[in-house]
Motif scaffolding. Structure first.
Motif, PDB file in Angstrom:
ATOM      1  N   PRO A 178       0.809  -1.225   0.000  1.00  0.00           N
ATOM      2  CA  PRO A 178       0.000   0.000   0.000  1.00  0.00           C
ATOM      3  C   PRO A 178       0.837   1.267   0.000  1.00  0.00           C
ATOM      4  CG  PRO A 178      -0.884  -1.595   1.555  1.00  0.00           C
ATOM      5  CD  PRO A 178       0.444  -2.120   1.110  1.00  0.00           C
ATOM      6  N   VAL A 179       1.967   1.250   0.722  1.00  0.00           N
ATOM      7  CA  VAL A 179       2.813   2.442   0.751  1.00  0.00           C
ATOM      8  C   VAL A 179       3.352   2.739  -0.639  1.00  0.00           C
ATOM      9  CG1 VAL A 179       4.911   3.451   1.729  1.00  0.00           C
ATOM     10  CG2 VAL A 179       3.426   2.029   3.154  1.00  0.00           C
ATOM     11  N   ILE A 180       3.804   1.683  -1.335  1.00  0.00           N
ATOM     12  CA  ILE A 180       4.329   1.883  -2.691  1.00  0.00           C
ATOM     13  C   ILE A 180       3.227   2.362  -3.625  1.00  0.00           C
ATOM     14  CG2 ILE A 180       5.383   0.703  -4.653  1.00  0.00           C
ATOM     15  CD1 ILE A 180       6.739  -1.182  -2.654  1.00  0.00           C
ATOM     16  N   ALA A 181       2.035   1.744  -3.518  1.00  0.00           N
ATOM     17  CA  ALA A 181       0.929   2.134  -4.394  1.00  0.00           C
ATOM     18  C   ALA A 181       0.491   3.573  -4.121  1.00  0.00           C
ATOM     19  CB  ALA A 181      -0.242   1.175  -4.200  1.00  0.00           C
ATOM     20  N   LEU A 182       0.366   3.928  -2.846  1.00  0.00           N
ATOM     21  CA  LEU A 182      -0.024   5.295  -2.518  1.00  0.00           C
ATOM     22  C   LEU A 182       1.036   6.303  -2.930  1.00  0.00           C
ATOM     23  CD1 LEU A 182      -1.584   4.705   1.018  1.00  0.00           C
ATOM     24  CD2 LEU A 182      -2.804   5.326  -1.064  1.00  0.00           C
ATOM     25  N   GLY A 183       2.311   5.930  -2.750  1.00  0.00           N
ATOM     26  CA  GLY A 183       3.382   6.828  -3.176  1.00  0.00           C
ATOM     27  C   GLY A 183       3.389   7.041  -4.678  1.00  0.00           C
ATOM     28  N   ALA A 184       3.167   5.950  -5.433  1.00  0.00           N
ATOM     29  CA  ALA A 184       3.122   6.077  -6.891  1.00  0.00           C
ATOM     30  C   ALA A 184       1.931   6.929  -7.319  1.00  0.00           C
ATOM     31  CB  ALA A 184       3.048   4.698  -7.533  1.00  0.00           C
ATOM     32  N   ALA A 185       0.764   6.704  -6.703  1.00  0.00           N
ATOM     33  CA  ALA A 185      -0.409   7.507  -7.041  1.00  0.00           C
ATOM     34  C   ALA A 185      -0.191   8.975  -6.683  1.00  0.00           C
ATOM     35  CB  ALA A 185      -1.635   6.962  -6.313  1.00  0.00           C
ATOM     36  N   SER A 186       0.503   9.219  -5.559  1.00  0.00           N
ATOM     37  CA  SER A 186       0.800  10.599  -5.180  1.00  0.00           C
ATOM     38  C   SER A 186       1.705  11.268  -6.209  1.00  0.00           C
ATOM     39  CB  SER A 186       1.465  10.626  -3.799  1.00  0.00           C
ATOM     40  OG  SER A 186       1.874  11.938  -3.469  1.00  0.00           O
ATOM     41  N   ALA A 187       2.695  10.520  -6.709  1.00  0.00           N
ATOM     42  CA  ALA A 187       3.588  11.073  -7.731  1.00  0.00           C
ATOM     43  C   ALA A 187       2.826  11.382  -9.021  1.00  0.00           C
ATOM     44  CB  ALA A 187       4.732  10.098  -8.001  1.00  0.00           C
ATOM     45  N   VAL A 188       1.894  10.491  -9.386  1.00  0.00           N
ATOM     46  CA  VAL A 188       1.083  10.741 -10.589  1.00  0.00           C
ATOM     47  C   VAL A 188       0.227  11.987 -10.399  1.00  0.00           C
ATOM     48  CG1 VAL A 188      -0.782   9.829 -12.020  1.00  0.00           C
ATOM     49  CG2 VAL A 188       1.082   8.334 -11.311  1.00  0.00           C
ATOM     50  N   GLY A 189      -0.412  12.101  -9.224  1.00  0.00           N
ATOM     51  CA  GLY A 189      -1.223  13.285  -8.955  1.00  0.00           C
ATOM     52  C   GLY A 189      -0.414  14.559  -8.996  1.00  0.00           C
ATOM     53  N   LEU A 190       0.815  14.502  -8.464  1.00  0.00           N
ATOM     54  CA  LEU A 190       1.675  15.675  -8.501  1.00  0.00           C
ATOM     55  C   LEU A 190       2.043  16.042  -9.936  1.00  0.00           C
ATOM     56  CD1 LEU A 190       3.334  17.787  -6.968  1.00  0.00           C
ATOM     57  CD2 LEU A 190       5.198  16.114  -6.831  1.00  0.00           C
ATOM     58  N   GLY A 191       2.351  15.007 -10.738  1.00  0.00           N
ATOM     59  CA  GLY A 191       2.674  15.269 -12.143  1.00  0.00           C
ATOM     60  C   GLY A 191       1.499  15.880 -12.895  1.00  0.00           C
ATOM     61  N   VAL A 192       0.291  15.355 -12.643  1.00  0.00           N
ATOM     62  CA  VAL A 192      -0.897  15.916 -13.294  1.00  0.00           C
ATOM     63  C   VAL A 192      -1.103  17.362 -12.855  1.00  0.00           C
ATOM     64  CG1 VAL A 192      -3.410  15.740 -13.446  1.00  0.00           C
ATOM     65  CG2 VAL A 192      -2.011  13.685 -13.623  1.00  0.00           C
TER      66      VAL A 192
END
Length: 210
Positions: free
Chosen positions: A89-103
């Protein structure tokens, strides 16, 4: 123990048992072995304790306490190992956070570009001494471009805010999950941290059971 020849009283004592004793006679150079049965102080049962006496100036003794015959063994409740934390979950949430930041960053750039284009069209209208309220025919297309670019800037700006908010919420959820204390026992309670992104903002929903 080494004792003088003659009679000696051997006694065994334990906090949970009634004392037991026996008198033995030991000759010079001789030995005497004593077995004592100790009754439980508050329940039925007995334990054996052995003592060896050796005449001629010494007595060597040894005692042992073991399980009582006929008494049921008390079961020991096994303690479950501490709950192992999954880092998925930490990896998935971190990846989703990075995508949101990029968007969010990408939408910010697009919003600024659209706003800059709208300002450029407005400058053309000002230089022509015109306006977009009942514009002359030669400025109709330019005024329409101003309206379109302003709308695009607003839409990109909204998506940018949502992207940045979602990125922050997901990052907070990842940190909360990583630092939340692990349970060491049956799962009688639990807490879940869920991101709650909204248009123009976001938040964190904590769902728990106790």
């Amino acid at each position: 123990m080494f004792v003088d020849p003659g009679e000696h009283r051997v006694e065994a004592m334990h906090l949970d048992y009634e004392p037991a004793s026996q008198t033995v006679s030991v000759g010079k150079g001789g030995t005497a072995e004593v077995e004592l049965a100790m009754a439980l102080a508050k329940s039925e049962g007995s334990r054996a304790a052995g003592t060896t006496a050796e005449g001629g100036g010494s007595v060597t003794g040894a005692g042992s306490v073991g399980p009582v015959a006929g008494q049921p063994a008390v079961p020991v409740e096994p303690q479950p190992p501490p709950e192992k934390r999954s880092w998925v979950p930490v990896i998935a949430l971190g990846a989703a956070s990075a995508v949101g930041l990029g968007v969010g960053i990408g939408m910010t750039v697009l919003s600024r570009n659209a706003r800059s284009d709208a300002e450029g069209y407005r400058e053309q209208i000002r230089q022509a001494n015109g306006r977009c309220i009942e514009p002359p025919s030669e400025l109709i297309d330019t005024c329409r471009d101003v309206e379109n670019e302003a709308g695009r800037a607003a839409r990109f700006g909204t998506v940018s805010v949502v992207g940045h908010a979602a990125s922050g919420v997901l990052a907070a959820a990842a940190v909360t999950y990583a630092l939340w204390p692990r349970r060491s026992g049956p799962a009688t309670h639990g807490v879940r941290v869920l991101p709650q992104p909204n248009v123009g903002g976001g938040g964190v929903v904590v769902v728990g059971a106790w």
